[in-house]
Motif scaffolding. Structure first.
Motif, mmCIF file in Angstrom:
data_model
loop_
_atom_site.group_PDB
_atom_site.id
_atom_site.type_symbol
_atom_site.label_atom_id
_atom_site.label_comp_id
_atom_site.label_asym_id
_atom_site.label_seq_id
_atom_site.Cartn_x
_atom_site.Cartn_y
_atom_site.Cartn_z
ATOM 1 N N ILE A 183 33.559 42.056 -17.407
ATOM 2 C CA ILE A 183 34.191 42.824 -18.365
ATOM 3 C C ILE A 183 33.173 42.586 -19.547
ATOM 4 O O ILE A 183 32.592 43.552 -20.283
ATOM 5 N N VAL A 185 39.531 50.290 -17.685
ATOM 6 C CA VAL A 185 39.961 48.900 -17.849
ATOM 7 C C VAL A 185 41.635 48.980 -18.115
ATOM 8 O O VAL A 185 42.308 48.351 -17.763
ATOM 9 N N GLU A 226 36.137 37.646 -13.926
ATOM 10 C CA GLU A 226 36.489 39.274 -13.987
ATOM 11 C C GLU A 226 36.398 39.304 -15.775
ATOM 12 O O GLU A 226 35.714 40.372 -15.738
ATOM 13 N N TYR A 269 34.840 53.692 -19.183
ATOM 14 C CA TYR A 269 34.779 52.525 -18.719
ATOM 15 C C TYR A 269 36.196 51.756 -19.223
ATOM 16 O O TYR A 269 36.916 51.224 -18.621
ATOM 17 N N GLU A 270 36.166 52.155 -20.602
ATOM 18 C CA GLU A 270 37.590 51.339 -21.430
ATOM 19 C C GLU A 270 38.841 52.084 -20.913
ATOM 20 O O GLU A 270 39.614 51.279 -20.710
ATOM 21 N N THR A 317 29.486 44.012 -18.966
ATOM 22 C CA THR A 317 29.568 45.485 -18.843
ATOM 23 C C THR A 317 29.730 46.156 -20.224
ATOM 24 O O THR A 317 29.008 46.967 -20.784
ATOM 25 N N ARG A 318 30.823 45.592 -21.159
ATOM 26 C CA ARG A 318 30.630 46.149 -22.358
ATOM 27 C C ARG A 318 29.232 45.844 -23.355
ATOM 28 O O ARG A 318 29.077 46.529 -24.173
#
Length: 592
Positions: free
Chosen positions: A33, A64, A29, A60-61, A36-37
């Motif tokens: 992340i 999260v 995971e 997105y952030e 994606t970042r």
């Protein structure tokens, strides 16, 4: 750019290590992340970056962040609580700031940043954003509402000041005036609370607030000619008795300038029902019983109708409809304590019928409310004069003719109803069959059936299956079979006719398999191009009656027969997407 992105990602390593250490996320995971970042970082640092790229990264952030909070609660992880979240929150803040540097004239972006800072408790930053927004976006009314909302917590006067500035820039904005009135009410409540007032007598604060609210209303009406706006203000003030004088002035303004609007009269009538009376005689000023409020309400409706009959006759029907709908609803809800006497309802229906052309539904409701059979028939007849093609009214008319048990009157009513309603008359045919089944011999009933199956498909499609069932019951299976063969070949074809005949054949003690097979074949022939179930029924027939079919014909081969059905189905269904897929799935299930 690559070095810049890698540097940003490197700064997140401590955050990732903590996530992994306290088991908020798995290694896979965390890699996702990071990936994606990285994608987002390249987009916002690229040559062709867009505002959408920044917003996608921010969203997105935030996602999260929500996920972390959910996981902490679910897994009860408190280690490093707040540290990881703060790191992400700072990143979101930083992303907003970069975006605003590039897109400073985007109001939704600035507003989103302000809301984020407020939620994240970055109060100083939120205050600076508000100051910036009110300088940059004076042309947007929402700017001033947001600013007023922000200042309201700590400085009511500053909140009012923001709204006043907003009104200066947007003299025709309804929301700003409503906000100003709400703030004034809030200010009055705060002052009275400080003074310890028990609200028995108007205070200085009450008088002052009323004057200000009245000023807002006057100013608004100079630029806004919308009765809905005045009604909205009334609904706001209604909860505050000390504003009665302002409310009265608004009602007077509505009556003077908007008396042609049915919604205005409806709102004023409802105010009377809630006890907010306008120009009530002094001797009745303290009367507030349910009966009194109801009478005032209905009187207001009638006052509005009288005005409209003279000045706006085309809208009279609309106001009567609103009045009757409300009254019937109250009558039907009387078990909940909203008691409305039946006499009131019937009286208003009577008045409405003399004043206006009622819709068919009101004649139906009216007839069902009445107890006097003679009056019921009168109402139905009047309804049919206005709506001669109303199926529901003809059904009611037939019902009351049947109750009188007058065959001649019933038949005349039935013939006229069928003539008027035409292809929608299936329920009238059904009613006639039921009536004559109880009052006439079988020959008359059969004569009605024979006429019914010759009607358009909307009627015959309903009564063909019923005719077959009736024949089976009264004249036997052979008569039903003969009629079935005749009707089955009559166009338009009737799918339910085959289903009913198959059921009848299946419940025979000695099932005639050849006749039953023919029913299924006819159904496939006529409906196989649009219905996969007719093919499934035939396949199921072969499996269910395999032994009986072999006794009839020693050469019967079930595999061969089923395959033949499959091939025929393929010819008609292949290429029809869902139908063919549905058939193949059901066929496979049956054949296994």
């Amino acid at each position: 750019m690559s070095e810049h992105v890698e540097s940003h990602l490197e700064s997140m390593s401590a955050e990732f290590m903590e996530m992994k250490r306290i088991r908020l996320f798995s290694s896979d995971e965390i890699r996702l992340i990071l990936k994606t970042r990285k994608q987002h970082e390249y987009k916002i640092n690229g040559v062709t970056k867009k505002l959408e790229d920044f917003m996608n990264y921010i969203m997105y952030e935030k996602a999260v962040l929500r996920d972390i909070r959910i996981r902490r609660n679910k897994l009860r992880i408190v280690d490093k609580k707040g540290a990881i979240e703060y790191s992400i929150t700072k990143r979101i803040k930083h992303l907003y700031e970069i975006a605003i540097q590039n897109y400073s004239n985007d109001f939704p972006l600035c507003l989103s940043y302000f809301k984020f800072c407020k939620e994240a408790n970055f109060h100083q930053r939120a205050s600076l954003i508000i100051q910036s927004i009110t300088k940059r976006f004076t042309h947007i009314p929402e700017t001033w509402q947001v600013a007023a909302s922000w200042y309201l917590k700590n400085d009511l006067n500053q909140a009012l000041n923001m709204i006043h500035k907003g009104i200066t820039h947007h003299k025709d904005n309804q929301d700003l005036y409503c906000e100003a009135i709400q703030l004034e009410l809030h200010n009055r409540d705060k002052n009275n609370s400080n003074e310890g007032s028990q609200f028995q007598q108007p205070t200085a604060s009450d008088v002052n607030s009323c004057k200000k609210i009245s000023t807002y209303v006057d100013a608004a009406c100079e630029h806004i000619n919308d009765y809905n706006f005045l009604l909205k203000i009334l609904s706001i003030l209604e909860k505050h008795p000390f504003t009665k004088e302002v409310q009265v002035s608004i009602v007077a303004r509505l009556l003077e300038k908007h008396s042609g609007e049915e919604n205005v009269w409806n709102a004023l009538a409802q105010r009377e029902y809630r006890g907010h009376h306008y120009k009530v005689p002094p001797e009745l000023s303290k009367c507030n019983s349910h009966k009194f409020r109801l009478k005032r309400c209905l009187d207001k409706y009638e006052e509005g109708i009288a005005v409209m009959e003279k000045e706006h006759p085309t809208k009279v029907d609309l106001l009567w409809g609103i009045c009757l709908d409300w009254l019937v609803d109250k009558y039907q809800c009387q078990r909940q304590g909203n008691v409305v006497n039946q006499t009131y309802v019937l009286d208003m229906f009577e008045k409405a019928s003399k004043s206006s052309i009622l819709e068919e539904k009101y004649y139906i409701i009216w007839a069902k409310l009445l107890d006097d059979e003679k009056k019921v028939l009168e109402v139905i007849e009047n309804g049919l004069k206005e709506s001669p093609t109303s199926l529901e009214l003809w059904k009611l008319r037939l019902k009351y003719s049947a109750m009188k048990n007058d065959v001649k009157e019933f038949n005349n009513c039935f013939k006229e109803g069928v003539k008027r309603v035409k292809e929608k008359s299936a329920p009238l045919w059904v009613a006639a069959l039921r009536f004559h089944s109880l009052n006439s011999n079988v020959e008359i009933v059969e004569a009605i059936f024979k006429k019914a199956v010759e009607q358009p498909n909307e009627v015959s499609g309903v009564l063909k299956p019923e005719y077959i069932e009736w024949l089976t019951l009264h004249w036997g299976i052979n008569e039903a079979r003969n009629m079935y063969l005749k009707l089955a070949r009559q166009q338009p074809y009737c799918k339910e006719l085959h289903n009913v005949m198959a059921k009848i054949e299946n419940i025979e003690i000695d099932i005639d398999l050849k006749r039953l097979e023919n029913v299924y074949k006819l159904a496939c022939e006529q409906f196989g191009h649009e219905d996969c179930d007719v093919w499934v029924n035939q396949v199921e027939f072969y499996y269910k009656h395999r032994d009986g079919l072999i006794q009839l014909n020693s050469n019967f081969d079930i595999s061969e027969s089923v395959l033949a059905v499959y091939k025929e189905a393929a010819k008609k269904l292949e290429g029809q997407g869902f139908l063919w897929a549905d058939f193949t799935e059901k066929f496979k299930r049956i054949s296994e």
